[in-house]
Motif scaffolding. Structure first.
Motif, short mmCIF file in Angstrom:
data_model
loop_
_atom_site.label_atom_id
_atom_site.label_comp_id
_atom_site.label_asym_id
_atom_site.label_seq_id
_atom_site.Cartn_x
_atom_site.Cartn_y
_atom_site.Cartn_z
N GLU A 341 41.07 11.87 -33.04
CA GLU A 341 39.83 12.07 -32.29
C GLU A 341 38.65 11.40 -32.96
O GLU A 341 37.81 10.76 -32.29
N ASN A 342 38.56 11.51 -34.29
CA ASN A 342 37.45 10.89 -35.01
C ASN A 342 37.53 9.37 -34.96
O ASN A 342 36.50 8.69 -34.82
N ALA A 343 38.73 8.83 -35.07
CA ALA A 343 38.90 7.38 -34.99
C ALA A 343 38.50 6.86 -33.61
O ALA A 343 37.87 5.80 -33.49
N GLN A 344 38.84 7.61 -32.57
CA GLN A 344 38.49 7.18 -31.21
C GLN A 344 36.98 7.19 -31.00
O GLN A 344 36.43 6.30 -30.35
N ARG A 345 36.31 8.19 -31.54
CA ARG A 345 34.85 8.21 -31.45
C ARG A 345 34.25 6.98 -32.14
O ARG A 345 33.29 6.39 -31.63
N GLU A 346 34.80 6.62 -33.27
CA GLU A 346 34.29 5.45 -33.99
C GLU A 346 34.55 4.17 -33.21
O GLU A 346 33.67 3.29 -33.14
N TYR A 347 35.72 4.04 -32.58
CA TYR A 347 35.99 2.86 -31.72
C TYR A 347 34.97 2.76 -30.60
O TYR A 347 34.46 1.68 -30.30
N ARG A 348 34.65 3.90 -29.95
CA ARG A 348 33.71 3.87 -28.84
C ARG A 348 32.30 3.50 -29.31
O ARG A 348 31.59 2.76 -28.64
N ARG A 349 31.90 4.00 -30.50
CA ARG A 349 30.58 3.65 -31.04
C ARG A 349 30.50 2.15 -31.32
O ARG A 349 29.50 1.49 -31.03
N ARG A 350 31.59 1.62 -31.88
CA ARG A 350 31.63 0.20 -32.22
C ARG A 350 31.58 -0.67 -30.97
O ARG A 350 30.85 -1.66 -30.91
N GLU A 351 32.34 -0.27 -29.94
CA GLU A 351 32.33 -1.03 -28.68
C GLU A 351 30.94 -1.02 -28.03
O GLU A 351 30.47 -2.04 -27.53
N GLN A 352 30.30 0.15 -28.07
CA GLN A 352 28.97 0.24 -27.47
C GLN A 352 27.97 -0.64 -28.20
O GLN A 352 27.16 -1.32 -27.57
N GLU A 354 28.59 -3.30 -29.82
CA GLU A 354 28.92 -4.72 -29.65
C GLU A 354 28.89 -5.15 -28.19
O GLU A 354 29.16 -6.32 -27.88
N GLY A 355 28.61 -4.21 -27.28
CA GLY A 355 28.50 -4.53 -25.87
C GLY A 355 29.79 -4.99 -25.23
O GLY A 355 29.80 -5.91 -24.41
N ARG A 356 30.90 -4.35 -25.57
CA ARG A 356 32.20 -4.73 -25.01
C ARG A 356 32.98 -3.49 -24.59
O ARG A 356 32.61 -2.36 -24.96
N GLU A 357 34.06 -3.71 -23.83
CA GLU A 357 34.91 -2.61 -23.35
C GLU A 357 36.28 -2.69 -24.00
O GLU A 357 36.73 -3.76 -24.41
N TRP A 358 36.94 -1.55 -24.04
CA TRP A 358 38.32 -1.49 -24.51
C TRP A 358 39.21 -2.30 -23.56
O TRP A 358 39.04 -2.25 -22.34
N GLU A 359 40.16 -3.02 -24.11
CA GLU A 359 41.05 -3.86 -23.30
C GLU A 359 42.26 -3.05 -22.81
O GLU A 359 43.07 -2.56 -23.60
#
Length: 415
Positions: A341-352, A354-359
């Motif tokens: 859960e913590n790793a997923q939150r960090e992925y979403r923060r990073r994507e936001q 960088e202005g990109r979406e998960w593939e």
């Protein structure tokens, strides 16, 4: 069977629990009090580990096809009305695995693991129907949405769809399923004709037995199957009332679209047990089929062995959590879940940032449904509700043809 593959069965086992354990009764009462006073979508709540099951919601897509021969049967029927009836029969055969399997296995309904964005579940069935392939992917996390595609090339039949869930509490837990499924097949008497499409709506759910610590699923209201060939199936669900009725009961009818009183076939029974298909209306028509849900042979799903799986595949990703749940080790369960859960939150923060979406690897999003969808949905009161599922999700054949392990090279669900 290849030594690199595992066979997964959904049958009951003797060593798995029977509802809430005595040592957890106090915590169960506290949990019921907390959901009764909670405002908002219950799916956002963190459930106590002792009521967690060992399946992720991405794995639930496999319940559509535990009986591949029933799934492909409509593709061999030349008469369009009988074809629609066989689609209805197949759908009814999926209700027990979809909504009763965990109760059979654990003694009560368990809360599934909430999939993380990008989670995958891949497998296949091999039997007299040939090879039937499954792809399931978590395409959205807020809101949570699972998309799936199941196809049998030999018989020219495919099921795809997506669904999210919104849970609330009013005397019990109510779950509204948002999304739909689409079954497409090629008519056997005219292989060059356009594929037939069947739009399938999803039943809403409420949970019974909460106060006794042995929750089980009941289905609500009605669902529909609307076909491009001009037939509609309507399934009315009912449960055991205070005075009469049997739990998990239903009555279904098939009729020409727009002519609900001109019933061609009637089906009734209890979806976890058995049902009867009759010609015409009511219980006096000629019986043409009896289906026993408990005795129907299940074809095991074949998935890659854990050591062959990608880190983003459900069984591999949740391996440590599943092991801890099975052992009753709630501290480790919490700790391992938190890593994901913590790793997923960090992925979403990073994507936001960088202005990109998960593939997404197998599915593509659209903002609206196709024109033909609206024509099939007309008269059923069905809306696409794309805003509640992060869009309209469709299987992307081009993406699927290039998808390979490792699916997200250099990335792990745990960061």
């Amino acid at each position: 069977m290849s030594p690199s593959l595992n066979t997964v069965s959904s049958g009951p086992t003797k060593d798995e629990g029977g509802g809430v354990a005595p040592q957890n009764k106090g915590s169960w009462s506290s949990f019921l009090k907390s959901i009764a006073s909670f405002n908002g979508d219950l799916s956002s709540m963190t459930a106590p580990p002792f009521i967690l099951g060992t399946l992720s919601l991405t794995e639930f897509s496999a319940y559509w096809t535990q009986h591949p021969s029933v799934f492909v049967a409509p593709a061999a029927e030349k008469d369009p009305a009988k074809r629609a009836m066989l689609v209805l029969k197949w759908f009814l055969s999926t209700l027990k695995p979809s909504y009763s399997t965990r109760n059979d296995k654990y003694g009560s309904e368990k809360k599934p693991l909430n999939p993380f964005l990008g989670e995958l579940f891949l497998g296949k069935w091999e039997d007299e129907a040939g090879t039937t392939e499954l792809v399931s992917e978590q395409v959205s996390h807020h809101p949570p949405v699972t998309a799936y595609c199941i196809q049998n090339s030999k018989h020219g039949i495919k099921l795809e769809g997506y669904n999210g869930q919104k849970a609330s509490f009013s005397r019990t837990i109510h779950i509204k399923q948002i999304g739909h499924a689409l079954l497409t097949l090629t008519p056997p008497d005219n292989p060059s004709a356009p594929a037939e499409t069947y739009l399938i709506t999803l039943p809403n759910i409420h949970i019974e037995g909460l106060i006794y610590g042995k929750p089980f699923v009941e289905l609500n209201s009605c669902t529909y199957i609307s076909s491009s060939t001009g037939y509609t199936g309507k399934i009315d669900y009912s449960g055991k009332g205070w005075v009469s009725g049997k739990k998990n009961s239903f009555t279904a009818t098939l009729y020409p679209t727009g002519k609900e009183k001109d019933i061609l076939y009637t089906v009734d029974g209890q979806w976890p047990e058995a049902f009867t298909i009759r010609e015409g209306s009511g219980k006096h028509g000629t019986v043409i089929d009896n289906y026993n849900s408990r005795n129907a042979p299940i074809t095991p799903l074949i998935v890659p062995a854990l050591e062959q799986q990608d880190p983003w595949e459900a069984n591999k990703a949740w391996e440590k959590v599943i092991t801890a749940i099975t052992k009753g080790d709630m501290d480790t369960t919490n700790a391992e879940k938190s890593k994901i859960e913590n790793a997923q939150r960090e992925y979403r923060r990073r994507e936001q940032s960088e202005g990109r979406e998960w593939e997404r690897k197998f599915f593509t999003r659209s903002d609206k449904a196709e024109d033909w969808w609206e024509s099939l949905a007309k008269g059923m009161g069905e809306r696409i509700e794309a805003e509640k599922t992060g869009g309209v999700w469709r299987f992307d054949k081009a993406k699927a043809e290039t998808a390979r392990r490792p699916f997200h090279e250099g990335l792990s669900p745990t960061g």
